[in-house]
Design a protein around this motif. Structure first.
Motif, PDB file in Angstrom:
ATOM      1  N   ASN B  51       0.754  -1.224   0.139  1.00  0.00           N
ATOM      2  CA  ASN B  51       0.008   0.086  -0.214  1.00  0.00           C
ATOM      3  C   ASN B  51       0.783   1.510   0.071  1.00  0.00           C
ATOM      4  OD1 ASN B  51       0.992  -0.082   2.742  1.00  0.00           O
ATOM      5  ND2 ASN B  51      -1.126   0.292   3.465  1.00  0.00           N
ATOM      6  N   LEU B  52       1.862   1.234  -0.491  1.00  0.00           N
ATOM      7  CA  LEU B  52       2.866   2.267  -0.668  1.00  0.00           C
ATOM      8  C   LEU B  52       3.393   2.908   0.648  1.00  0.00           C
ATOM      9  CD1 LEU B  52       2.223   3.708  -3.993  1.00  0.00           C
ATOM     10  CD2 LEU B  52       3.951   1.856  -3.424  1.00  0.00           C
ATOM     11  N   LEU B  53       3.141   2.309   1.722  1.00  0.00           N
ATOM     12  CA  LEU B  53       3.845   2.743   3.038  1.00  0.00           C
ATOM     13  C   LEU B  53       5.350   2.991   3.063  1.00  0.00           C
ATOM     14  CD1 LEU B  53       1.863   1.817   6.070  1.00  0.00           C
ATOM     15  CD2 LEU B  53       1.663   3.939   5.044  1.00  0.00           C
ATOM     16  N   GLU B  54       5.898   2.191   2.196  1.00  0.00           N
ATOM     17  CA  GLU B  54       7.165   1.937   1.823  1.00  0.00           C
ATOM     18  C   GLU B  54       7.234   1.953  -0.048  1.00  0.00           C
ATOM     19  OE1 GLU B  54       9.504   2.311   3.744  1.00  0.00           O
ATOM     20  OE2 GLU B  54       8.631   1.419   5.703  1.00  0.00           O
ATOM     21  N   GLN B  55       7.959   2.795  -0.356  1.00  0.00           N
ATOM     22  CA  GLN B  55       8.219   2.865  -2.022  1.00  0.00           C
ATOM     23  C   GLN B  55       9.271   2.227  -2.370  1.00  0.00           C
ATOM     24  OE1 GLN B  55       6.271   5.508  -3.251  1.00  0.00           O
ATOM     25  NE2 GLN B  55       7.162   4.647  -5.296  1.00  0.00           N
ATOM     26  N   PRO B  56       8.977   1.417  -3.212  1.00  0.00           N
ATOM     27  CA  PRO B  56       9.731   0.181  -3.719  1.00  0.00           C
ATOM     28  C   PRO B  56      11.011   0.945  -4.539  1.00  0.00           C
ATOM     29  CG  PRO B  56       7.298  -0.553  -4.126  1.00  0.00           C
ATOM     30  CD  PRO B  56       7.270   0.804  -3.763  1.00  0.00           C
ATOM     31  N   ASN B  57      12.145   0.289  -4.732  1.00  0.00           N
ATOM     32  CA  ASN B  57      12.930   0.919  -5.551  1.00  0.00           C
ATOM     33  C   ASN B  57      12.935   0.115  -6.961  1.00  0.00           C
ATOM     34  OD1 ASN B  57      14.946   0.516  -2.350  1.00  0.00           O
ATOM     35  ND2 ASN B  57      14.711   2.448  -3.703  1.00  0.00           N
ATOM     36  N   GLY B  58      12.483  -0.941  -7.064  1.00  0.00           N
ATOM     37  CA  GLY B  58      12.469  -1.477  -8.386  1.00  0.00           C
ATOM     38  C   GLY B  58      11.396  -2.599  -8.366  1.00  0.00           C
ATOM     39  N   GLY B  59      11.056  -3.130  -9.708  1.00  0.00           N
ATOM     40  CA  GLY B  59       9.810  -4.001  -9.884  1.00  0.00           C
ATOM     41  C   GLY B  59       8.531  -3.137  -9.961  1.00  0.00           C
ATOM     42  N   GLU B  60       7.633  -4.324 -10.119  1.00  0.00           N
ATOM     43  CA  GLU B  60       6.224  -3.630 -10.196  1.00  0.00           C
ATOM     44  C   GLU B  60       5.246  -4.255  -9.258  1.00  0.00           C
ATOM     45  OE1 GLU B  60       4.373  -3.938 -14.182  1.00  0.00           O
ATOM     46  OE2 GLU B  60       3.731  -1.935 -13.951  1.00  0.00           O
ATOM     47  N   ILE B  78      -5.824   3.662  -4.285  1.00  0.00           N
ATOM     48  CA  ILE B  78      -5.355   2.170  -4.089  1.00  0.00           C
ATOM     49  C   ILE B  78      -5.451   2.018  -2.472  1.00  0.00           C
ATOM     50  CG2 ILE B  78      -3.382   1.143  -4.000  1.00  0.00           C
ATOM     51  CD1 ILE B  78      -4.184   1.040  -6.691  1.00  0.00           C
ATOM     52  N   ARG B  79      -5.119   2.994  -1.569  1.00  0.00           N
ATOM     53  CA  ARG B  79      -5.054   2.583  -0.337  1.00  0.00           C
ATOM     54  C   ARG B  79      -6.395   2.482   0.339  1.00  0.00           C
ATOM     55  NH1 ARG B  79      -0.593   7.197   1.228  1.00  0.00           N
ATOM     56  NH2 ARG B  79       1.253   6.014   1.268  1.00  0.00           N
ATOM     57  N   SER B  80      -7.424   3.233  -0.294  1.00  0.00           N
ATOM     58  CA  SER B  80      -8.793   2.830   0.109  1.00  0.00           C
ATOM     59  C   SER B  80      -9.403   1.669  -0.066  1.00  0.00           C
ATOM     60  CB  SER B  80      -9.936   4.001  -0.403  1.00  0.00           C
ATOM     61  OG  SER B  80      -9.327   4.976  -1.124  1.00  0.00           O
ATOM     62  N   GLU B  81      -8.450   0.889  -0.957  1.00  0.00           N
ATOM     63  CA  GLU B  81      -9.022  -0.712  -1.534  1.00  0.00           C
ATOM     64  C   GLU B  81      -8.232  -1.454  -0.705  1.00  0.00           C
ATOM     65  OE1 GLU B  81     -11.669  -1.189  -3.535  1.00  0.00           O
ATOM     66  OE2 GLU B  81     -11.950   1.034  -3.912  1.00  0.00           O
ATOM     67  N   VAL B  82      -7.390  -1.137   0.123  1.00  0.00           N
ATOM     68  CA  VAL B  82      -6.411  -1.924   0.801  1.00  0.00           C
ATOM     69  C   VAL B  82      -6.220  -1.597   2.239  1.00  0.00           C
ATOM     70  CG1 VAL B  82      -3.989  -3.005   0.819  1.00  0.00           C
ATOM     71  CG2 VAL B  82      -4.962  -2.317  -1.318  1.00  0.00           C
ATOM     72  N   GLY B  83      -7.024  -2.252   3.163  1.00  0.00           N
ATOM     73  CA  GLY B  83      -7.063  -1.998   4.543  1.00  0.00           C
ATOM     74  C   GLY B  83      -5.712  -2.581   5.064  1.00  0.00           C
ATOM     75  N   MET B  84      -5.288  -2.069   6.303  1.00  0.00           N
ATOM     76  CA  MET B  84      -4.064  -2.573   6.951  1.00  0.00           C
ATOM     77  C   MET B  84      -4.543  -2.342   8.448  1.00  0.00           C
ATOM     78  SD  MET B  84      -0.135  -1.458   6.058  1.00  0.00           S
ATOM     79  CE  MET B  84       1.015  -2.550   6.393  1.00  0.00           C
TER      80      MET B  84
END
Lengths: 217, 243
Positions: B51-60, B78-84
């Motif tokens: 949910n992009l609380l961390e920004q990936p460095n590579g890949g998809e 996106i985050r509203s569709e992904v609960g944490m």
């Protein structure tokens, strides 16, 4: 030294001192208000990751915390206000200098308060789809403000007392009249003890008010 | 069926420290994937990338057909569709339980307050805490707080739920009540990714187990296989320590 403490001259100057107290209150309230607002801008600037917001804010805080208020008042009075208005105005200078100075300290209070909130709060808000400003307004600030109140209380009381320095630019507040009384009668205790008492009553009342607010929030 | 979460060659590093390396995972709708592994293996970072609380460095990462790396994709959408759900609950301490739950639906989904309240009460009922609606979070026990946190995430009606060590901060006697709620959620068909040390839960509720170590997915498979006959020596070594 206290022998022959002269209440008559206090009586003579009391109306002036009380008028001075009103001006002290007015200048302090205005400076607290403006300083807090400007401090919010500077504080967020300092927290910004954008260099053109961050560095000016850092310089601002360093300058106003790192130089004496006395010097700042003189520069604002004879330099800034004169340049802008074309003439001097001690009350405008007083409010400007105290606001600019207080903003630097307020900025640090905002920053410390906001950064003291656990980053899990931000993450939880973000994970629920809230954006940056919704998170700040609904989650971070309400909690941070509560923690800022004691620090702001200190800052306000300091500002009220520091407003005595503006007597040097002849704003007719408490110290201006106390100095006048000292000049006229060559007395020490009557003017300055009376001034101290008035300041104490003001700071003590402000303190009680802040304790009340702190309990309320 | 198309995977609801597709992760391709995902990598993430903090400075020079690579915490995720070449992660490839597909998760199907309604699947419950449990991520296990020693601490520092990158489990939580993997979850937080989803949910992009961390920004990936590579890949998809593609969720629900939308690439998280695409600049046009709205992160908040996106985050509203992904609960944490977090290890430390992260409830908002200055808001009552009910307001913790209704806040995001009102602000983000623009629901009217009555609708959000009705949904919140329904969810509180589901996690067995309807009587705590007016309470403030600091007055709740750990187990109660975590169940409220689950209800709060569910109020957004997410398609996917991420759990980051949801029982690790709980006293042992409260672990069960939280796991029961999660189990029920799995039964109802929620897509779940769960980072946990609860091997019992992984075995009973998980459809698939990922074992991670040093930033890699070392082994994956149905729980019976991974726990019963792990293929990798490292998996075996880890399991022998925790089981």
């Amino acid at each position: 030294m206290l022998g022959g403490f002269n209440f008559d001259i206090i009586g003579e100057y009391l109306p002036l001192l009380l008028k001075g107290a009103l001006l002290t209150i007015g200048i302090s309230v205005a400076s607290i208000f403006l300083g807090s607002l400007l401090g919010l801008v500077v504080g967020f600037g300092k927290m910004s990751r954008r260099w053109f917001l961050h560095y000016p804010a850092v310089c601002y805080v360093n300058f106003f915390r790192g130089t004496p208020l006395y010097v700042q008042i003189l520069m604002v009075h004879f330099g800034l206000v004169y340049a802008v208005l074309g003439r001097t105005n001690s009350i405008v200078a007083a409010i400007t200098a105290l606001s600019l100075n207080s903003a630097a300290y307020s900025a640090e209070i905002y920053r410390a308060g906001i950064q003291s909130i656990d980053k899990g709060q931000t993450e939880a808000a973000h994970s629920l789809g809230m954006n940056q400003s919704q998170t700040m307004r609904h989650i971070i600030l309400p909690q941070a403000i509560k923690r800022m109140i004691p620090a702001f209380g200190n800052e306000f009381i300091t500002l009220l007392k520091d407003s005595s320095l503006i007597a040097i630019v002849a704003a007719p507040e408490i110290m201006y009249w106390a100095n006048a009384m000292n000049g006229q009668y060559m007395r020490i205790w009557e003017p300055y003890l009376t001034a101290a008492l008035i300041y104490f009553i003001l700071t003590y009342s402000l303190n009680r008010l802040l304790v009340y607010i702190e309990r309320k929030v | 069926m198309d995977a609801i979460i597709q992760v391709r060659n995902l990598s993430k590093s903090f400075g020079t420290n690579a915490v995720l390396q070449d992660i490839n995972v597909d998760i199907q709708p309604s699947e419950v994937v449990v991520v296990i592994g020693p601490s520092g293996s990158g489990k939580s970072t993997f979850l937080r990338c989803l949910n992009l609380l961390e920004q990936p460095n590579g890949g998809e990462i593609v969720i629900n057909g939308q690439s998280l790396m695409d600049k046009k994709t709205s992160i908040t959408e996106i985050r509203s569709e992904v609960g944490m759900v977090f290890q430390q609950f992260n409830l908002f301490p200055h808001k009552r339980v009910i307001d913790n739950i209704t806040l995001a639906p009102i602000l983000v989904r623009k629901w009217p307050e009555e609708k959000a309240r009705a949904k919140a009460m329904e969810l509180l009922d589901k996690v067995g805490l309807a009587e705590k609606a007016e309470a403030y979070p600091p007055s709740l026990s750990g187990g109660q707080a975590q169940r409220v946190a689950i209800a709060r995430a569910l109020a957004m009606e997410p398609k996917i739920m991420l759990f980051d060590e949801p029982t690790s901060a709980l006293d042992p006697e409260m672990v069960g009540e939280v796991l029961a709620v999660m189990q029920q959620l799995a039964r109802e068909g929620m897509t779940m990714v769960v980072v946990t040390h609860e091997m019992g839960f992984a075995r009973e509720v998980g459809d698939r187990v990922l074992f991670m170590e040093q930033g890699y997915v070392v082994e994956e498979g149905p729980p019976a296989e991974v726990f019963g006959s792990p293929k990798q020596e490292r998996t075996r070594a880890f399991l022998s320590k925790v089981l």
